[in-house]
Motif scaffolding. Structure first.
Motif, PDB file in Angstrom:
ATOM      1  N   GLU A  54     -14.653   6.587  36.443  1.00  0.00           N
ATOM      2  CA  GLU A  54     -15.422   5.424  36.862  1.00  0.00           C
ATOM      3  C   GLU A  54     -16.534   5.826  37.829  1.00  0.00           C
ATOM      4  OE1 GLU A  54     -12.970   2.750  39.118  1.00  0.00           O
ATOM      5  OE2 GLU A  54     -12.171   4.340  40.381  1.00  0.00           O
ATOM      6  N   LYS A  55     -17.547   4.990  37.882  1.00  0.00           N
ATOM      7  CA  LYS A  55     -18.608   5.138  38.857  1.00  0.00           C
ATOM      8  C   LYS A  55     -18.442   4.036  39.891  1.00  0.00           C
ATOM      9  CE  LYS A  55     -23.645   5.295  39.391  1.00  0.00           C
ATOM     10  NZ  LYS A  55     -24.959   5.188  38.685  1.00  0.00           N
ATOM     11  N   LYS A  56     -18.248   4.422  41.142  1.00  0.00           N
ATOM     12  CA  LYS A  56     -17.957   3.445  42.179  1.00  0.00           C
ATOM     13  C   LYS A  56     -19.154   2.514  42.395  1.00  0.00           C
ATOM     14  CE  LYS A  56     -15.337   3.294  46.486  1.00  0.00           C
ATOM     15  NZ  LYS A  56     -15.908   2.062  46.991  1.00  0.00           N
ATOM     16  N   MET A  57     -18.853   1.217  42.470  1.00  0.00           N
ATOM     17  CA  MET A  57     -19.876   0.186  42.651  1.00  0.00           C
ATOM     18  C   MET A  57     -19.697  -0.511  43.996  1.00  0.00           C
ATOM     19  SD  MET A  57     -19.898  -1.748  38.934  1.00  0.00           S
ATOM     20  CE  MET A  57     -18.211  -1.505  38.384  1.00  0.00           C
ATOM     21  N   ASP A  58     -20.739  -1.197  44.438  1.00  0.00           N
ATOM     22  CA  ASP A  58     -20.577  -2.121  45.560  1.00  0.00           C
ATOM     23  C   ASP A  58     -19.551  -3.172  45.163  1.00  0.00           C
ATOM     24  OD1 ASP A  58     -22.495  -0.820  47.047  1.00  0.00           O
ATOM     25  OD2 ASP A  58     -24.127  -2.133  46.381  1.00  0.00           O
ATOM     26  N   LEU A  59     -18.805  -3.658  46.123  1.00  0.00           N
ATOM     27  CA  LEU A  59     -17.737  -4.605  45.817  1.00  0.00           C
ATOM     28  C   LEU A  59     -18.253  -5.829  45.069  1.00  0.00           C
ATOM     29  CD1 LEU A  59     -14.781  -5.413  46.036  1.00  0.00           C
ATOM     30  CD2 LEU A  59     -15.282  -6.389  48.293  1.00  0.00           C
ATOM     31  N   SER A  60     -19.394  -6.364  45.475  1.00  0.00           N
ATOM     32  CA  SER A  60     -19.924  -7.562  44.803  1.00  0.00           C
ATOM     33  C   SER A  60     -20.277  -7.267  43.346  1.00  0.00           C
ATOM     34  CB  SER A  60     -21.154  -8.088  45.549  1.00  0.00           C
ATOM     35  OG  SER A  60     -22.177  -7.104  45.590  1.00  0.00           O
ATOM     36  N   ASP A  61     -20.845  -6.081  43.077  1.00  0.00           N
ATOM     37  CA  ASP A  61     -21.165  -5.705  41.703  1.00  0.00           C
ATOM     38  C   ASP A  61     -19.892  -5.503  40.881  1.00  0.00           C
ATOM     39  OD1 ASP A  61     -23.861  -5.767  42.290  1.00  0.00           O
ATOM     40  OD2 ASP A  61     -23.993  -3.624  42.708  1.00  0.00           O
ATOM     41  N   TYR A  62     -18.896  -4.907  41.503  1.00  0.00           N
ATOM     42  CA  TYR A  62     -17.626  -4.694  40.816  1.00  0.00           C
ATOM     43  C   TYR A  62     -16.991  -6.025  40.427  1.00  0.00           C
ATOM     44  CZ  TYR A  62     -12.701  -3.380  40.181  1.00  0.00           C
ATOM     45  OH  TYR A  62     -11.411  -3.229  39.691  1.00  0.00           O
ATOM     46  N   LEU A  63     -16.996  -6.979  41.342  1.00  0.00           N
ATOM     47  CA  LEU A  63     -16.393  -8.280  41.054  1.00  0.00           C
ATOM     48  C   LEU A  63     -17.176  -9.023  39.973  1.00  0.00           C
ATOM     49  CD1 LEU A  63     -15.400  -9.490  44.646  1.00  0.00           C
ATOM     50  CD2 LEU A  63     -13.993  -8.317  42.948  1.00  0.00           C
ATOM     51  N   ASP A  64     -18.503  -8.894  39.980  1.00  0.00           N
ATOM     52  CA  ASP A  64     -19.305  -9.512  38.922  1.00  0.00           C
ATOM     53  C   ASP A  64     -18.963  -8.900  37.564  1.00  0.00           C
ATOM     54  OD1 ASP A  64     -20.609 -11.234  40.632  1.00  0.00           O
ATOM     55  OD2 ASP A  64     -22.367  -9.948  40.875  1.00  0.00           O
ATOM     56  N   TRP A  65     -18.804  -7.574  37.534  1.00  0.00           N
ATOM     57  CA  TRP A  65     -18.432  -6.902  36.289  1.00  0.00           C
ATOM     58  C   TRP A  65     -17.055  -7.374  35.817  1.00  0.00           C
ATOM     59  CZ3 TRP A  65     -14.563  -2.897  35.871  1.00  0.00           C
ATOM     60  CH2 TRP A  65     -14.499  -2.317  34.598  1.00  0.00           C
ATOM     61  N   ALA A  98      -6.178  -0.885  52.670  1.00  0.00           N
ATOM     62  CA  ALA A  98      -5.623  -0.923  51.313  1.00  0.00           C
ATOM     63  C   ALA A  98      -5.408  -2.381  50.914  1.00  0.00           C
ATOM     64  CB  ALA A  98      -4.318  -0.148  51.245  1.00  0.00           C
ATOM     65  N   ILE A  99      -6.479  -3.016  50.470  1.00  0.00           N
ATOM     66  CA  ILE A  99      -6.419  -4.425  50.082  1.00  0.00           C
ATOM     67  C   ILE A  99      -6.130  -4.515  48.593  1.00  0.00           C
ATOM     68  CG2 ILE A  99      -7.690  -6.594  49.927  1.00  0.00           C
ATOM     69  CD1 ILE A  99      -9.373  -5.668  52.277  1.00  0.00           C
ATOM     70  N   PRO A 100      -5.066  -5.221  48.174  1.00  0.00           N
ATOM     71  CA  PRO A 100      -4.817  -5.398  46.742  1.00  0.00           C
ATOM     72  C   PRO A 100      -6.019  -6.050  46.059  1.00  0.00           C
ATOM     73  CG  PRO A 100      -2.921  -6.096  48.026  1.00  0.00           C
ATOM     74  CD  PRO A 100      -4.040  -5.871  49.001  1.00  0.00           C
ATOM     75  N   ILE A 101      -6.506  -5.444  44.999  1.00  0.00           N
ATOM     76  CA  ILE A 101      -7.674  -5.982  44.308  1.00  0.00           C
ATOM     77  C   ILE A 101      -7.378  -7.373  43.748  1.00  0.00           C
ATOM     78  CG2 ILE A 101      -9.364  -5.546  42.474  1.00  0.00           C
ATOM     79  CD1 ILE A 101      -8.748  -2.569  42.786  1.00  0.00           C
ATOM     80  N   SER A 102      -6.108  -7.655  43.516  1.00  0.00           N
ATOM     81  CA  SER A 102      -5.735  -8.996  43.036  1.00  0.00           C
ATOM     82  C   SER A 102      -6.169 -10.079  44.016  1.00  0.00           C
ATOM     83  CB  SER A 102      -4.229  -9.071  42.815  1.00  0.00           C
ATOM     84  OG  SER A 102      -3.525  -8.716  43.994  1.00  0.00           O
ATOM     85  N   TYR A 103      -6.276  -9.756  45.311  1.00  0.00           N
ATOM     86  CA  TYR A 103      -6.703 -10.746  46.287  1.00  0.00           C
ATOM     87  C   TYR A 103      -8.163 -11.143  46.082  1.00  0.00           C
ATOM     88  CZ  TYR A 103      -2.435  -9.575  48.914  1.00  0.00           C
ATOM     89  OH  TYR A 103      -1.132  -9.359  49.302  1.00  0.00           O
ATOM     90  N   PHE A 104      -8.941 -10.259  45.463  1.00  0.00           N
ATOM     91  CA  PHE A 104     -10.339 -10.564  45.171  1.00  0.00           C
ATOM     92  C   PHE A 104     -10.511 -11.298  43.848  1.00  0.00           C
ATOM     93  CE2 PHE A 104     -10.668  -6.487  47.611  1.00  0.00           C
ATOM     94  CZ  PHE A 104     -11.294  -6.986  48.730  1.00  0.00           C
ATOM     95  N   LEU A 105      -9.584 -11.088  42.913  1.00  0.00           N
ATOM     96  CA  LEU A 105      -9.812 -11.527  41.541  1.00  0.00           C
ATOM     97  C   LEU A 105      -8.922 -12.660  41.050  1.00  0.00           C
ATOM     98  CD1 LEU A 105     -10.343  -8.180  39.569  1.00  0.00           C
ATOM     99  CD2 LEU A 105     -12.042  -9.910  40.127  1.00  0.00           C
ATOM    100  N   TRP A 106      -7.904 -13.021  41.784  1.00  0.00           N
ATOM    101  CA  TRP A 106      -6.889 -13.915  41.229  1.00  0.00           C
ATOM    102  C   TRP A 106      -7.477 -15.250  40.759  1.00  0.00           C
ATOM    103  CZ3 TRP A 106      -5.648 -18.775  43.019  1.00  0.00           C
ATOM    104  CH2 TRP A 106      -6.152 -19.131  44.274  1.00  0.00           C
TER     105      TRP A 106
END
Length: 278
Positions: A54-65, A98-106
């Protein structure tokens, strides 16, 4: 149904009677498919932590993707279908280690969130300044909160402490076993000269078949269509074939496609196998 997929996407990278694999970007591919054709999606997307694939993205770009493929999975899911999403952890500057990514996407999807499942595994990184991580999350979504497949009897845990205990002359425990609960304990697929798992492949983030096996048994029926848009090493494909489901997978990395194809070929070359009519 597979003919419709091939008409939409062209010839697959690999095909068997009950399996299609495409070496392609999942978002652009899923957009081309007809709606409501997938009974169950099980997947683990890149965590955006800088792994080799993977290519690391800014968090906002990652969430948009993430929202882009979440939208397509919802569109493709049947009215009583489900979606199981595995996510790890991400460090966010000035916010958390270490924030669970599920907290951003649920809540970034039209799916209804049934439950969070915690997968507890034995091996992992040892830490000094905080507790050593030993779990990942699964988010279990349904398209219709009142109408979804849940085959509890197919996944009951037979390890019951008092299987013959009775009340008023009747067994207190289901003879098929107990509900596995929302914390699952399965060993991780480990690497290393002396402790490598039997199912280990060169993929750096491989799932154990046992975890995906339970999900597919619980949330689908034989002959159903299973999707994994981030195929990786092909574990979802192997579990689907084992359980007499049809499978569609997307993987953008050709090397990982080849790993998955090799595993599927090895599985299908074994003496006992089940062929499905499409």
């Amino acid at each position: 149904m597979f003919d419709k997929i091939i008409d939409s996407l062209g010839e697959p990278y690999f095909q068997t009677e009950n399996c299609l694999i495409y070496n392609a970007d999942c978002v652009t591919s899923m957009i081309k498919l007809p709606p409501e054709m997938i009974d169950l999606t099980v997947t683990s997307p890149p965590y955006n932590i800088g792994k080799e694939y993977e290519k690391k993205m800014d968090l906002s770009d990652y969430l948009d993707w993430c929202k882009s493929w979440l939208k397509e999975i919802y569109r493709l899911t049947t009215s009583n279908g489900s979606f199981w999403l595995n996510l790890g952890y991400q460090s966010v500057e000035n916010i958390g280690k270490a924030i669970p990514i599920s907290y951003f996407l649920w809540d970034k999807t039209a799916f209804f969130l049934i439950q969070e499942i915690v997968w507890n595994y034995g091996a992992g990184v040892a830490c000094k300044n905080f507790f050593s991580p030993r779990n990942e999350k699964f988010l279990w979504y349904a398209k219709d909160p009142e109408n979804y497949i849940f085959n509890l009897d197919d996944v009951r845990d037979p390890n019951v402490k008092y299987p013959n205990q009775k009340k008023n002359g009747k067994l207190k425990v289901n003879p098929k076993g107990k509900n596995p609960t929302d914390v699952w304990q399965f060993p991780k697929v480990t690497s290393g000269r002396n402790r490598s798992s039997n199912e280990r492949t060169p993929h750096p983030a491989q799932f154990p078949i046992a975890v995906i096996d339970r999900i597919i048994k619980a949330s689908s029926n034989p002959q159903d269509v299973i999707l994994d848009p981030f195929l990786g090493s092909g574990t979802t494909a192997i579990a689907s074939i084992n359980l007499n489901r049809k499978f569609i997978g997307f993987e953008i990395n050709k090397t990982y496609c080849d790993i998955a194809v090799a595993r599927i070929k090895q599985k299908l070359s074994q003496p006992v196998q089940t062929c499905l009519s499409l």
